[in-house]
Scaffold this active site. Structure first.
Site, PDB file in Angstrom:
ATOM      1  N   MET A 132       0.407  -1.083   0.169  1.00  0.00           N
ATOM      2  CA  MET A 132      -0.388   0.089   0.135  1.00  0.00           C
ATOM      3  C   MET A 132       0.723   0.871  -0.081  1.00  0.00           C
ATOM      4  SD  MET A 132      -3.562  -1.556   2.642  1.00  0.00           S
ATOM      5  CE  MET A 132      -1.966  -1.396   3.855  1.00  0.00           C
ATOM      6  N   ASP A 133       1.494   1.278  -1.080  1.00  0.00           N
ATOM      7  CA  ASP A 133       2.850   2.593  -1.741  1.00  0.00           C
ATOM      8  C   ASP A 133       1.757   3.995  -1.998  1.00  0.00           C
ATOM      9  OD1 ASP A 133       5.928   3.352  -2.900  1.00  0.00           O
ATOM     10  OD2 ASP A 133       4.820   4.216  -1.138  1.00  0.00           O
ATOM     11  N   GLY A 134       1.788   4.680  -1.094  1.00  0.00           N
ATOM     12  CA  GLY A 134       1.280   6.112  -2.236  1.00  0.00           C
ATOM     13  C   GLY A 134       0.632   6.798  -1.088  1.00  0.00           C
ATOM     14  N   ARG A 305       1.424  -3.702  -6.128  1.00  0.00           N
ATOM     15  CA  ARG A 305       1.168  -2.933  -5.612  1.00  0.00           C
ATOM     16  C   ARG A 305       1.325  -1.099  -6.154  1.00  0.00           C
ATOM     17  NH1 ARG A 305       7.634  -1.528  -3.527  1.00  0.00           N
ATOM     18  NH2 ARG A 305       7.112   0.595  -3.123  1.00  0.00           N
ATOM     19  N   THR A 306       0.707  -0.241  -5.360  1.00  0.00           N
ATOM     20  CA  THR A 306       0.402   0.894  -5.505  1.00  0.00           C
ATOM     21  C   THR A 306       1.501   2.118  -5.786  1.00  0.00           C
ATOM     22  OG1 THR A 306      -0.329   1.515  -3.770  1.00  0.00           O
ATOM     23  CG2 THR A 306      -1.736   0.795  -4.993  1.00  0.00           C
TER      24      THR A 306
END
Lengths: 361, 212
Positions: A132-134, A305-306
């Site tokens: 949960m990137d960003g 993957r965001t």
């Protein structure tokens, strides 16, 4: 001016939340902007989310002075206090939600059910993992104030994605919530994120106690002993309360990294071997794998993957040798239904190859 | 569009890719799916391209170890190529050489198990209290050392190029795959020089937070 907005009606989404926004003269108290989990007074001063129409974010209070940002989707950035141009957010009761909202919500729910029925004609991943990137970039992009603003927005995304996964029939979801390397961030930010996670865990405990978990089981995986006692106790309680649930099993990786997981598993299995007093002391792969933090779930079929990153960031590199790694430029709080559907369609297209690979291995 | 762009890069029409700063790319890994690994000619061509670009160290991975079996042929055919362990021993560095490392699934979980058993034996021979949890014997550093003892390279590749139908690391050693950028290049049969150059150039512009 009054604008009425409502949640999209999916079960587990803030269906019963109607948010009324009024523009008034100054002098309003900095009380909470809240998002429900299908009930009232959900997050304390957290994020109110109506994905397609309006985004409001509060960081513990209404909007800061001068931080009302009008965009196409009508974002209002919060952080505490109220501006002179004042936005007051008031929770309506269920009875006040009007007919058109109900119809709209019901239509969205029906469309989703139809879409998922079509999707389920093909194979569905057994375990979908999310990196949960960003969140921080999202907060910066939308001028959200507060160290946890982006993460609060991220939590709403978690709720939606889990809801969609449950409706699709995905049995397991693994979330890379907080890696060991994330502890290297500023102490204030780390504390903020851990406090937010604790808040969410305690909220989930309340839901579990009142029977509102909708069959979702929560498991925490990682070096939980390195976390503070209060958090550990809360996670343990939540795991116990949801142990019998089987509709969707969610593994939340906290204080986790693959390198730590491997070392921990090797250590634990070696000590166990010695303690057992076995005559032939030789470690097998199964001995190590059963001691891994994530041993309770099957290996991920699909890793999403965001945030546009191309790496696994020390997340489940041991378990993902047969996984499809899907990346999306969308930041985690922007991840929506169509991103998930697209990833699953890609998985379905590659199913033959993945099955062949499994047989060879 | 990607094919057109790739040809334009190959022909040198896009000045952006004229020179690449490879300082960030100390170790490149290439993952090849099994079917592609059977055709060594394409692998050799890829390595020649990488030598032209100026890459100094390449780890070649396929899960079944087919490239390992073709190691001698590849080393003979790719000019300036040497095994990584031999280059490390060589005291006369030559800028035109490329160090090759051949990796397979046996260097993944199997290698970690061998290393774990070395640590286990050390633990058994040591004197430790009955309720000891092994924290002094089993650390990341100990496992690194044990992996080196069994002949494994523990360096983390900066960039991993995947040549195959899907974006997957296909079992590349997990211990080494932490913050490695993973780029899917498509199948080896249809590889393009321009796409390779673009991927490496894009990597050199990436900024990693490493979790912070």
């Amino acid at each position: 001016m009054v604008t009425v907005l409502s949640g999209d009606g999916g079960g587990g989404c803030p269906a019963m939340v109607t948010v009324v926004v009024r523009r008034c003269g100054g002098g309003f108290p900095a009380t909470a902007v809240v998002a429900g989990d299908g009930r009232y007074g959900g997050d304390s001063g957290g994020v109110v989310f109506r994905r397609r129409w309006l985004w409001l974010s509060g960081g513990g209070g209404g909007c800061p002075a001068g931080e009302v940002v009008g965009r196409r989707r009508r974002w209002l950035a919060g952080g505490g206090g109220y501006p002179a141009a004042v936005v007051v957010v008031v929770m309506n009761t269920l009875e006040e939600v009007d007919e058109s909202t109900h119809i709209f919500n019901a239509l969205m729910s029906l469309m989703r059910k139809f879409l998922f029925r079509v999707l389920c004609v093909g194979p569905i991943p057994t375990n979908i993992s999310f990196i949960m990137d960003g969140n921080r970039r999202f907060a910066k992009k939308h001028n959200l104030i507060g160290l946890d603003a982006g993460h609060r927005a991220g939590f709403i995304s978690v709720k939606y994605i889990l809801q969609y996964c449950k409706e699709i029939g995905v049995p397991y979801v693994t979330l890379h919530a907080f890696g060991m390397d994330n502890f290297k961030r500023g102490p204030e930010e780390v504390k903020c994120v851990m406090d937010l996670m604790l808040e969410k865990v305690e909220l989930a405990i309340d839901q579990a106690v009142s029977g509102n978990m909708n069959g979702v089981r929560i498991i925490f995986a990682g070096d939980l002993d390195s976390l503070n006692e209060h958090f550990r106790a809360a996670t343990k309680k939540l795991m116990e309360l949801t142990e019998e649930n089987r509709d969707l099993i969610v593994v939340v990786c906290v204080a986790y990294s693959t390198s730590l997981e491997i070392v921990h598993a090797v250590r634990k299995s070696c000590v166990r071997k010695c303690t057992n007093g076995d005559d032939l002391v030789l470690l097998e792969l199964s001995d190590v794998e059963e001691c891994m933090y994530t041993s309770i779930v099957p290996v991920p079929d699909l890793v999403i993957r965001t945030g546009g990153g191309d790496r696994l960031s020390n997340f489940m590199t041991w378990q993902t040798s047969r996984s499809l790694l899907h990346r999306t430029e969308a930041l985690w709080p922007e991840l929506g239904l169509w991103h998930l559907v697209w990833a699953i369609l890609k998985f379905q297209r590659m199913q033959d190859y993945l099955t062949k690979k499994k047989k060879l291995d | 569009f990607e094919a057109i762009e790739s040809y334009a890069i190959t022909l040198g029409l896009n000045k952006k890719y004229g020179s690449i700063d490879l300082e960030k790319l100390r170790c490149l890994a290439v993952v090849v799916d099994i079917e592609a690994a059977q055709d060594v000619a394409n692998v050799v061509e890829l390595l020649q391209w990488l030598t032209t670009i100026g890459v100094k160290q390449v780890g070649l991975f396929d899960s079944q170890g087919l490239l390992k079996k073709s190691k001698d042929l590849i080393l003979e055919t790719v000019p300036g190529s040497m095994l990584l362990e031999e280059i490390e021993k060589d005291v006369t560095p030559d800028g035109k050489r490329i160090a090759l490392e051949f990796i397979s699934s046996s260097d993944n979980k199997e290698a970690v198990m061998k290393a774990a058993n070395i640590l286990l034996q050390r633990y058994l021979k040591s004197s430790h209290p009955e309720d000891d949890k092994g924290e002094d014997f089993f650390t990341e550093s100990h496992l690194n050392d044990a992996l080196r003892v069994v002949g494994e390279n523990v360096h983390v590749p900066d960039l991993l190029l995947v040549y195959g139908p899907i974006r997957s690391h296909l079992g590349f050693p997990a211990w080494r795959l932490r913050y490695t950028e993973i780029v899917h290049m498509g199948t080896l049969k249809y590889m393009r020089y321009g796409s390779l150059l673009k991927a490496i150039h894009k990597f050199t512009g990436v900024h990693q937070n490493y979790g912070t």
